[in-house]
Design a protein around this motif. Sequence first.
Motif, mmCIF file in Angstrom:
data_model
loop_
_atom_site.group_PDB
_atom_site.id
_atom_site.type_symbol
_atom_site.label_atom_id
_atom_site.label_comp_id
_atom_site.label_asym_id
_atom_site.label_seq_id
_atom_site.Cartn_x
_atom_site.Cartn_y
_atom_site.Cartn_z
ATOM 1 N N GLU A 84 0.808 -1.219 0.000
ATOM 2 C CA GLU A 84 0.000 0.000 0.000
ATOM 3 C C GLU A 84 0.845 1.275 0.000
ATOM 4 O OE1 GLU A 84 -3.339 2.286 2.741
ATOM 5 O OE2 GLU A 84 -2.496 0.408 3.429
ATOM 6 N N CYS A 85 1.751 1.406 0.920
ATOM 7 C CA CYS A 85 2.513 2.653 1.044
ATOM 8 C C CYS A 85 3.381 2.930 -0.180
ATOM 9 C CB CYS A 85 3.379 2.615 2.295
ATOM 10 S SG CYS A 85 2.405 2.718 3.817
ATOM 11 N N TYR A 86 3.829 1.901 -0.861
ATOM 12 C CA TYR A 86 4.686 2.085 -2.026
ATOM 13 C C TYR A 86 3.914 2.525 -3.263
ATOM 14 C CZ TYR A 86 8.389 0.007 0.707
ATOM 15 O OH TYR A 86 9.322 -0.230 1.673
ATOM 16 N N ASN A 87 2.599 2.357 -3.237
ATOM 17 C CA ASN A 87 1.772 2.700 -4.394
ATOM 18 C C ASN A 87 1.062 4.037 -4.250
ATOM 19 O OD1 ASN A 87 2.407 0.290 -5.762
ATOM 20 N ND2 ASN A 87 0.937 -0.809 -4.496
ATOM 21 N N MET A 88 1.234 4.730 -3.132
ATOM 22 C CA MET A 88 0.586 6.024 -2.922
ATOM 23 C C MET A 88 1.217 7.078 -3.831
ATOM 24 S SD MET A 88 0.187 6.092 1.215
ATOM 25 C CE MET A 88 -0.484 7.727 1.203
ATOM 26 N N GLU A 89 0.382 7.947 -4.384
ATOM 27 C CA GLU A 89 0.849 9.021 -5.268
ATOM 28 C C GLU A 89 1.013 10.304 -4.455
ATOM 29 O OE1 GLU A 89 1.756 8.851 -8.439
ATOM 30 O OE2 GLU A 89 1.330 6.705 -8.474
ATOM 31 N N ASP A 90 2.249 10.763 -4.323
ATOM 32 C CA ASP A 90 2.487 12.044 -3.658
ATOM 33 C C ASP A 90 3.674 12.780 -4.277
ATOM 34 O OD1 ASP A 90 4.690 10.677 -2.752
ATOM 35 O OD2 ASP A 90 4.311 10.985 -0.625
ATOM 36 N N GLY A 91 4.040 12.411 -5.483
ATOM 37 C CA GLY A 91 5.128 13.103 -6.165
ATOM 38 C C GLY A 91 6.481 12.438 -6.037
ATOM 39 N N THR A 92 6.578 11.381 -5.250
ATOM 40 C CA THR A 92 7.836 10.655 -5.134
ATOM 41 C C THR A 92 7.601 9.180 -5.421
ATOM 42 O OG1 THR A 92 7.586 10.171 -2.779
ATOM 43 C CG2 THR A 92 8.734 12.197 -3.337
ATOM 44 N N LEU A 93 8.632 8.523 -5.927
ATOM 45 C CA LEU A 93 8.596 7.078 -6.082
ATOM 46 C C LEU A 93 9.097 6.473 -4.780
ATOM 47 C CD1 LEU A 93 10.160 6.886 -9.638
ATOM 48 C CD2 LEU A 93 7.780 6.491 -9.037
ATOM 49 N N LYS A 94 8.400 5.489 -4.275
ATOM 50 C CA LYS A 94 8.800 4.872 -3.010
ATOM 51 C C LYS A 94 9.574 3.592 -3.269
ATOM 52 C CE LYS A 94 5.230 7.406 -1.824
ATOM 53 N NZ LYS A 94 4.735 8.110 -2.984
ATOM 54 N N ILE A 95 10.659 3.420 -2.501
ATOM 55 C CA ILE A 95 11.502 2.241 -2.649
ATOM 56 C C ILE A 95 11.876 1.688 -1.279
ATOM 57 C CG2 ILE A 95 12.457 2.945 -4.876
ATOM 58 C CD1 ILE A 95 14.994 3.843 -3.365
ATOM 59 N N LYS A 96 12.376 0.486 -1.301
ATOM 60 C CA LYS A 96 12.976 -0.146 -0.122
ATOM 61 C C LYS A 96 14.442 -0.366 -0.465
ATOM 62 C CE LYS A 96 12.899 -4.346 2.634
ATOM 63 N NZ LYS A 96 12.247 -5.651 2.829
ATOM 64 N N ILE A 97 15.337 0.223 0.327
ATOM 65 C CA ILE A 97 16.765 0.035 0.105
ATOM 66 C C ILE A 97 17.158 -1.332 0.649
ATOM 67 C CG2 ILE A 97 19.091 0.869 0.663
ATOM 68 C CD1 ILE A 97 17.956 3.700 0.707
ATOM 69 N N THR A 98 17.655 -2.189 -0.253
ATOM 70 C CA THR A 98 18.013 -3.562 0.119
ATOM 71 C C THR A 98 19.504 -3.751 0.328
ATOM 72 O OG1 THR A 98 18.056 -4.182 -2.217
ATOM 73 C CG2 THR A 98 15.988 -4.554 -1.022
ATOM 74 N N GLY A 99 20.295 -2.763 -0.053
ATOM 75 C CA GLY A 99 21.732 -2.798 0.139
ATOM 76 C C GLY A 99 22.270 -1.383 0.063
ATOM 77 N N ILE A 100 23.270 -1.079 0.878
ATOM 78 C CA ILE A 100 23.850 0.266 0.863
ATOM 79 C C ILE A 100 25.326 0.169 1.176
ATOM 80 C CG2 ILE A 100 23.238 0.687 3.285
ATOM 81 C CD1 ILE A 100 22.790 3.659 2.480
ATOM 82 N N LYS A 101 26.113 0.973 0.450
ATOM 83 C CA LYS A 101 27.528 1.062 0.743
ATOM 84 C C LYS A 101 28.015 2.459 0.433
ATOM 85 C CE LYS A 101 28.821 -1.278 -3.564
ATOM 86 N NZ LYS A 101 29.532 -2.407 -4.134
ATOM 87 N N LEU A 102 29.109 2.836 1.068
ATOM 88 C CA LEU A 102 29.676 4.179 0.879
ATOM 89 C C LEU A 102 30.247 4.324 -0.510
ATOM 90 C CD1 LEU A 102 31.500 4.546 4.295
ATOM 91 C CD2 LEU A 102 29.392 5.685 3.590
ATOM 92 N N LYS A 103 30.185 5.526 -1.005
ATOM 93 C CA LYS A 103 30.742 5.802 -2.331
ATOM 94 C C LYS A 103 32.234 5.845 -2.246
ATOM 95 C CE LYS A 103 30.793 8.856 -6.135
ATOM 96 N NZ LYS A 103 30.502 10.064 -6.751
#
Length: 103
Positions: A84-103
């Motif tokens: 539900e929360c990922y499909n709401m329209e408010d001007g942003t695309l919603k995502i779930k970050i599944t991996g993160i690392k420093l640049k």
Amino acid sequence: MKNALLIFGLLTLLFSCTDNGSDVYKEVTIEGVDFTTRKCGGGYYLRIKDELYRAIEVVPNKILTKNTKFPKTYWITYERPNKECYNMEDGTLKIKITGIKLK
């Protein structure tokens, strides 16, 4: 001749596959925290290229902390769950970050 056809078929299959970006690290700039407490609020605002996103969920990590100063650039993998929360329209695309690392 059969081997050549087999190799050609395998190469065609390999190069015709599409990538949805979910398992490939993408460079993003996290611009800040969404401090709203509304339903489906919270998370981080970020940009991938010129498009605005909001990460509602983030994989547990030691990179993003309450002391992190924004904007900051990272490499992430992500997905777009069909919830539900990922499909709401408010001007942003919603995502779930599944991996993160420093640049």
